[in-house]
Design an enzyme around this catalytic site. Structure first.
Site, PDB file in Angstrom:
ATOM      1  N   ILE A 119      -2.471   6.253  -3.513  1.00  0.00           N
ATOM      2  CA  ILE A 119      -2.566   4.794  -3.431  1.00  0.00           C
ATOM      3  C   ILE A 119      -2.804   4.263  -4.842  1.00  0.00           C
ATOM      4  CG2 ILE A 119      -4.020   2.887  -2.631  1.00  0.00           C
ATOM      5  CD1 ILE A 119      -4.322   4.251  -0.011  1.00  0.00           C
ATOM      6  N   SER A 120      -2.036   3.259  -5.238  1.00  0.00           N
ATOM      7  CA  SER A 120      -2.079   2.804  -6.630  1.00  0.00           C
ATOM      8  C   SER A 120      -3.431   2.233  -7.011  1.00  0.00           C
ATOM      9  CB  SER A 120      -0.978   1.768  -6.874  1.00  0.00           C
ATOM     10  OG  SER A 120      -1.155   0.624  -6.047  1.00  0.00           O
ATOM     11  N   ASP A 121      -3.958   1.270  -6.231  1.00  0.00           N
ATOM     12  CA  ASP A 121      -5.207   0.643  -6.654  1.00  0.00           C
ATOM     13  C   ASP A 121      -6.404   1.565  -6.437  1.00  0.00           C
ATOM     14  OD1 ASP A 121      -4.744   0.311  -3.960  1.00  0.00           O
ATOM     15  OD2 ASP A 121      -5.415  -1.760  -3.866  1.00  0.00           O
ATOM     16  N   SER A 122      -6.335   2.445  -5.453  1.00  0.00           N
ATOM     17  CA  SER A 122      -7.390   3.444  -5.297  1.00  0.00           C
ATOM     18  C   SER A 122      -7.392   4.394  -6.497  1.00  0.00           C
ATOM     19  CB  SER A 122      -7.195   4.228  -3.996  1.00  0.00           C
ATOM     20  OG  SER A 122      -8.358   4.914  -3.631  1.00  0.00           O
TER      21      SER A 122
ATOM     22  N   GLU B 152      -8.862   2.361  -9.470  1.00  0.00           N
ATOM     23  CA  GLU B 152     -10.316   2.203  -9.398  1.00  0.00           C
ATOM     24  C   GLU B 152     -11.025   3.542  -9.612  1.00  0.00           C
ATOM     25  OE1 GLU B 152     -11.616  -0.672  -9.417  1.00  0.00           O
ATOM     26  OE2 GLU B 152      -9.821  -1.831  -8.946  1.00  0.00           O
TER      27      GLU B 152
END
Length: 775
Positions: free
Chosen positions: A482-485, A488
């Site tokens: 997952i890109s934003d995971s 972060e």
């Protein structure tokens, strides 16, 4: 009494893990666990939620919190502070509130370093699991009596006053979830008029008052056909032949949004087999209870396109209905006859090959809860005694969650996502010496949770993207990047690498950091499908607009969304780019560039330039950004302002920031907060909470967005007002109260991120203390 167990693989020979089950969180019922007083406390929480369920519809996730705070013998030792009307916030006030929150939140950390939490809310997640276990004969073993009690309690807690159940816990009643909940209650032993407060009778009346279940949406028609409560001829075709379409076609499976692909893969298998479960006496009774006309007199062909108005969010186009009709009238009859039925048999084999591949590469967790029940059932239909089904059963506990509102099925967990935000909030508190052990355990969890390998074999032919170096939403075993995971998680590791290793642990190896960067860069790349290389996915150009997708690169023609087969979701056919993913990735890569200035510099610079352009381009004229994964414009503003500021944009130099700030400031409430209704998401326009109430999580997002924009230097008064609300809302133990649901997916369905209420007010206060001069 219920007890949450962490990183426990148990003794099941059919379960396996890539990292010794780090991040796994499963519930166990132990009749001897807990004192009478502790059990009474849990029961009081259950009854209190039921009593007040129409006021606050999301639970506070109290059961595991009670357990952890008891086990750690936590007592809040810092006195509560309040800022009286007419008084200024002092540095001492703000710092005290921040420290109270940090100490409380640190006590909620699990032994493996993550923060457990519910990630649920949709009411169509759990019933299919019950259906699947009932069909396969494993209901009693997987869901014994205490589990059933909790499931029924969950259904009672979320039945609306009109007798129906919504798509999610805050939604209006729908035919889809009312029917599912009704059948679920009956399977679990409730009688025709059983259930708390006449739950069955009220639910059945709601269905009958709207013409019976023939107007249930397409996913409902599929599951009812599987149960023997509908006829497959009443469903639109889902031909398994789709899975060996040539790759040059626009409708190739590899171009689909991964969740859509993984839902319709097992659905098409079950459709192609025309599988129907055992017709038990209960099924015959339900045939009489759910319809207004005799079951054997229904004209199934005429109900294929029916959808109750309560469920209809995305109406099907005439073109789509013509496509379904063509398949129904022409293609399906042909495929049922020799020699074309040989093609159907081959298609079923190919479809199961894909299902098994996904199962193995997710350790039988699958990509999500909707897919879990379908894939598990498909494996049982193929071979009831096979290892695949047994491995699925072993991973069922990963989806179960218990709270004061009962037992529900999670999306698949948000362990990595929540923990990455939790660590950033605690790092911002600047309390390293006080909470160093918490930071160290969290650091280890993040490092252990990074995905270390790509999917197995020739993964491109199985429609998969690279995953090595990524973070999933939940744990490493899940496997889906997952890109934003990833962004972060990478931010956490980079921030912690600048802190004393003797306190927070050894920093992540450089190669693993580079792998994470590679994931982010790869997701800003569009893809094409070469006709001469069937199913080969080849990256060729940067994203047209610079944005980032979530799971896989966006690249299919947008007109394919016209073929959306669901009625209650939007944007489910294709992968799309999102401001949240884009902004998060900008922040991560800017920080990376500072710490590793020589690595892929030109690519990162181009990435940031294109990503900034995307955020500026998708800004709405009123200054807002639509948030796709949180409610809604407040969430989008927090991410977008943070991303633009990280890229070096300022209030003076960037029109988008000025407009975004103006948008937030004009919506600040009289109490200093922000409060946005979940209805903003499906209606795609800002709608305040009823009575102009404030929501603390959204207030925290807005406060941090304004801080990103440099509001402290221009006019700190809006910041003081927001911080005052947060400080005065803090509870005696240092936590913050649960309010409205603030998570969302696919515009029309809400998700309860139960940890948000603890993370974001704390994070906002810590940034406020750090950035705003106080007396």
């Amino acid at each position: 009494m219920w007890r949450l167990k962490i990183a426990d693989g148990g003794n099941d020979p059919y379960i396996f893990s890539t990292n010794n089950f780090v991040g796994r969180q499963i519930w166990e019922f132990d009749p001897d666990y807990g004192t009478p007083e502790e059990r009474a406390e849990v029961e009081a929480a259950r009854e209190n939620f039921l009593k007040n369920r129409y006021q606050v519809k999301a639970n506070s996730d109290l059961i595991w919190r009670m357990q952890f705070l008891r086990e750690k013998n936590f007592k809040q030792t810092i006195a509560q502070v309040k800022v009286e009307d007419g008084k200024e916030i002092t540095k001492e006030n703000a710092t005290t509130a921040m420290k109270r929150g940090a100490h409380f939140f640190s006590a909620l950390q699990a032994s493996d370093g993550h923060w457990p939490a519910e990630n649920a809310g949709p009411l169509f997640f759990l019933p299919p699991l019950v259906f699947c276990l009932s069909i396969t004969g494993h209901l009693d073993t997987v869901l014994p009596v205490e589990y059933r009690k909790e499931i029924l309690h969950y259904l009672y807690c979320h039945q609306n006053e009109d007798g129906g159940w919504g798509l999610h816990v805050e939604g209006h009643s729908t035919m889809f979830c009312t029917t599912f909940s009704y059948i679920c209650m009956r399977i679990l032993g409730e009688g025709l008029d059983g259930g708390r407060d006449n739950a069955c009778a009220r639910g059945r009346k709601w269905i009958h008052d709207r013409g019976g279940v023939t107007s249930i949406p397409s996913w409902g028609k599929t599951w009812l056909s599987i149960l023997g409560l509908f006829d497959w001829s009443g469903c639109n075709p889902m031909p398994p032949e789709f899975w060996f379409f040539p790759s040059f076609l626009p409708m190739h499976p590899g171009r689909m949004f991964c969740y859509c692909r993984m839902v319709y893969m097992p659905m098409s298998y079950l459709y192609g087999r025309r599988f129907v479960g055992p017709i038990t006496p209960l099924i015959l009774e339900l045939r009489q209870e759910l319809f207004l006309q005799p079951f054997n007199e229904i004209n199934w062909k005429k109900v294929r396109h029916l959808c109750a108005k309560e469920d209809l969010y995305y109406p099907h186009s005439l073109i789509q209905d013509l496509m379904w009709d063509s398949l129904y009238i022409c293609t399906e009859p042909l495929l049922a006859r020799w020699p074309f039925n040989k093609l159907r048999q081959k298609a079923l084999e190919v479809t199961m090959k894909h299902i098994h591949y996904e199962d193995e590469n997710t350790r039988y967790i699958t990509i999500g809860c909707v897919e879990k029940s379908l894939c598990m059932l498909a494996c049982w239909v193929e071979n009831p005694n096979g290892d695949s089904f047994k491995k699925h059963l072993a991973r069922t506990p990963d989806y179960i969650w218990i709270a004061e509102d009962g037992m529900k099925m999670q999306t698949f967990g948000s362990q990595a996502w929540d923990t990455s935000f939790a660590l950033q909030a605690l790092i911002a508190c600047n309390m390293t010496n006080e909470i160093g052990s918490t930071l160290k355990k969290g650091h280890e969890f993040i490092k252990e949770s990074q995905v270390k390998e790509n999917p197995s074999g020739d993964f491109k032919r199985m429609f998969r993207h690279i995953s090595k170096g990524s973070w999933t939403f939940s744990d490493q075993d899940h496997g889906w990047q997952i890109s934003d995971s990833t962004a972060e998680g990478l931010k956490c590791c980079l921030l912690l690498s600048t802190m004393p290793p003797e306190i927070v642990g050894i920093k992540m190896e450089s190669e693993q950091v580079f792998d994470a960067v590679n994931i982010l860069l790869s997701l800003q790349v569009r893809i094409i499908y070469l006709p001469e290389a069937i199913s080969m996915v080849v990256p060729i150009t940067k994203s047209k607009n610079g944005g980032l997708a979530v799971w896989e690169p966006a690249g299919a023609p947008k007109w394919l969304e016209l073929l959306n087969p669901t009625e209650f979701f939007a944007d489910v056919v294709l992968e799309h780019e999102y401001v949240e993913c884009t902004a998060s990735s900008i922040q991560a890569l800017v920080l990376f560039k500072k710490l590793y200035p020589g690595h892929r510099t030109n690519e990162i610079d181009n990435f940031i330039t294109n990503a900034v352009r995307f955020i500026e381009d998708v800004q709405i004229p009123d200054g807002s950004w639509y948030g796709n994964w949180g409610s809604c414009f407040t969430y989008g503003a927090w991410f977008s302002l943070g991303g633009l500021a990280a890229a070096g944009k300022t209030y003076d130099s960037c029109l988008a920031i000025r407009k975004g700030v103006e948008f937030l400031l004009k919506l600040q409430g009289d109490d200093g907060g922000w409060g946005e209704s979940w209805l903003s998401c499906p209606k795609e326009k800002y709608i305040p909470l009823e009575g102009n109430r404030s929501n603390l999580v959204q207030t925290a997002w807005a406060l941090m967005g304004l801080l990103h924009s440099g509001q402290a230097e221009r006019d700190p008064m809006p910041l003081h007002r927001a911080a005052k609300l947060l400080i005065n809302s803090q509870m005696e133990d240092g936590d913050f109260p649960q309010q409205e649901v603030t998570g969302v997916f696919k515009k029309n369905c809400m998700l309860n991120y139960a940890e948000y209420r603890s993370i974001f007010p704390l994070w906002a206060l810590s940034e406020y203390v750090r950035c705003v001069p106080l007396p």
